[in-house]
Design an enzyme around this catalytic site. Structure first.
Site, PDB file in Angstrom:
ATOM      1  CG  HIS A 121      -1.713   1.238   1.409  1.00 30.02           C
ATOM      2  ND1 HIS A 121      -3.017   1.353   0.991  1.00 30.02           N
ATOM      3  CD2 HIS A 121      -1.375   2.447   1.943  1.00 30.02           C
ATOM      4  CE1 HIS A 121      -3.453   2.581   1.268  1.00 30.02           C
ATOM      5  NE2 HIS A 121      -2.478   3.257   1.850  1.00 30.02           N
ATOM      6  CD  GLU A 122       1.982   3.459   3.790  1.00 28.53           C
ATOM      7  OE1 GLU A 122       2.215   4.576   3.306  1.00 28.53           O
ATOM      8  OE2 GLU A 122       0.946   3.204   4.449  1.00 28.53           O
ATOM      9  CG  HIS A 125       0.520   6.452  -0.416  1.00 30.44           C
ATOM     10  ND1 HIS A 125      -0.640   6.914  -0.978  1.00 30.44           N
ATOM     11  CD2 HIS A 125       0.153   5.852   0.763  1.00 30.44           C
ATOM     12  CE1 HIS A 125      -1.667   6.628  -0.182  1.00 30.44           C
ATOM     13  NE2 HIS A 125      -1.211   5.970   0.878  1.00 30.44           N
ATOM     14  CG  HIS A 131      -5.614   6.857   1.046  1.00 27.18           C
ATOM     15  ND1 HIS A 131      -5.473   7.565   2.207  1.00 27.18           N
ATOM     16  CD2 HIS A 131      -4.645   5.903   1.081  1.00 27.18           C
ATOM     17  CE1 HIS A 131      -4.475   7.076   2.914  1.00 27.18           C
ATOM     18  NE2 HIS A 131      -3.940   6.063   2.238  1.00 27.18           N
TER      19      HIS A 131
END
Lengths: 394, 89
Positions: A121-122, A125, A131
């Protein structure tokens, strides 16, 4: 999905791990593997590739485990709450993980926070994704319990990353051939049987003494493959080396969680545990796998959902170890379904191989097809020659 | 209809802190004539919509529970304050 607005200009990104989770200092290799897998989740579905570099080298993305105030103005809050944060490309791309969390690298372990899920997930970014409000997407902000099959990238995420970096190049991950055997003595001339007729009965990748081994079964022989062809000293006879298995197998299904392998031929199946044939076999397929037909073409456990699939002729069946309706092992009444659902896969296949637990390959005759689990279709530029790419024939 | 005033004060503070932290608000909640906490209420609606919850604008149990889930620290809404605070490494 939502894009933040910045992206990397290069498609090959370097990362380095600057500090380690306190609770996993004795398992840095495990952490390193999970970080690599998390990046790979993105490179599998985009034109990106990633490379780890040493802490003294220049990198695009720095990874840190830190607790409380760690110098970027966004202090961590202890166990629970915020698990990690990362910076978009325009802000440097770094990923910080709260060292106060009980990180785990094995998703089967109870409790703890799954590093793979959070890191994947990170890194989204770090690559430019914001998101998403799609609940099941990896880029939704809330932590989801770990997925055993690591199938975390959803359609929403794929659309987002491909908008920034495009799809994977058709040749990004060709079949295994680039690595040469370790010494010239290991090399073997192209195998005359496989190069003359590369159709196989079945193929199998398993872990043997910590090493991934890939075997080809054909008639009464089997071969072990290297990354560039066939290993020296093969073929060997199945009956001599596989402890009582028959020749001319129909299908093989490894079930690694239980250290088991199932072999199918005609109306019967055999079971191996820890590479030893279990007593009491063969048994009828109808007894162990109710609802699955005899004389199979191929079988495999799909990494995308952990379910077992069986192929025969123009149809396929999904076998559930626990059916919702009965709570017992079996096949739902929705099956069989036509193979055409698996876009690009032909009828009457010979074998399916999950190679090194990464990709799904279908084999038929002298060709093979690489199946894109995320796109649910055969990748562009396939089928290709099995003899050339898998057996090292020229 | 319940208003935010029906919620325990610590929950309101917790929610306001959460909404500010993750990019839904930049100011303290204010009350309208009926006693409803206006800015918090509209920010709550925005959060509920984003998180796939029932959009009520009320600090209900499902919303509080969602706010207590472990999550990523990056803001859901990237406003000007986010851009101003972030610096290149």
């Amino acid at each position: 999905y939502a894009l933040q607005g910045s992206r990397w200009r290069t498609k090959t990104l370097r990362y380095k791990i600057m500090s380690w989770p306190s609770n996993l200092l004795d398992n840095k290799d495990g952490v390193r593997d999970v970080i690599l897998e998390s990046f790979k989740a993105w490179s599998d579905v985009s034109g990106l590739s990633f490379e780890e570099v040493g802490t003294g080298s220049k990198s695009n993305i720095e990874i840190r485990f830190a607790s409380g105030d760690h110098g970027d103005g966004d202090a961590f809050d202890g166990p629970g709450g915020t698990l990690a944060h990362a910076f978009f490309p325009i802000y440097g791309g770094d990923a910080h993980f709260d060292d106060s969390e009980n990180w785990k690298v094995d998703p089967r372990k109870r409790g703890g926070i799954d590093m793979f899920t959070v890191a994947a997930h990170e890194f989204g970014h770090s690559l430019g994704l914001s998101h998403s409000d799609v609940n099941e997407a990896l880029m939704a902000p809330f932590y989801k319990p770990p997925s055993l099959d690591r199938d975390v990238i959803k359609e929403d995420d794929i659309k987002a990353i491909q908008e920034l970096y495009g799809p994977p190049a058709a040749d990004a991950a060709p079949a295994p051939r680039p690595r040469q055997p370790s010494s010239p003595g290991d090399r073997q001339d192209p195998d005359p049987i496989l190069c003359q007729d590369s159709a196989v009965d079945a193929m199998l990748t398993i872990d043997v003494n910590g090493q991934k081994r890939t075997y080809v079964f054909k008639g009464d022989h089997y071969w072990r493959l290297t990354s560039s062809g066939v290993e020296k000293g093969y073929p060997r006879l199945i009956r001599e080396m596989w402890g009582g298995l028959p020749d001319n197998l129909d299908a093989i299904l490894p079930y690694e969680e239980a250290d088991r392998i199932y072999f199918f031929k005609g109306s019967q199946y055999w079971r191996m545990t820890g590479l030893k044939l279990d007593p009491g076999y063969p048994k009828p397929i109808s007894a162990g796998f109710p609802g699955i037909p005899d004389n199979l073409d191929a079988a495999f456990k799909w990494r995308a959902n952990g379910k077992m699939y069986f192929f025969k002729g123009s149809q396929y069946w999904r076998f559930d170890s626990e059916l919702e309706t009965t709570g017992r092992p079996g096949v739902s009444d929705k099956y069989p379904q036509p193979i055409s659902i698996w876009k690009g896969i032909p009828n009457n296949i010979d074998s399916v191989l999950i190679y090194e637990n990464k990709r799904t390959y279908f084999f038929k005759g002298d060709s093979y097809y690489r199946f894109n689990d995320a796109a649910f279709s055969v990748d562009a530029s396939y089928p290709r020659s099995t003899a050339e790419y898998w057996f090292g024939c020229t | 209809n319940p208003t935010l005033k029906d919620s325990p004060p610590e929950s309101i503070i917790e929610a306001a802190t959460y909404l500010a932290r993750y990019g839904y608000s930049s100011s303290s909640p204010t009350e309208d004539k009926s006693g409803a906490l206006v800015s918090l209420s509209s920010n709550l609606e925005e959060f509920q919509r984003f998180a796939g919850l029932k959009v009520t604008g009320v600090l209900d149990e499902a919303t509080i529970e969602k706010m207590r889930e472990p999550r990523c620290g990056v803001k859901d809404k990237l406003g000007p304050s986010y851009r101003a605070r972030r610096r290149k490494r």
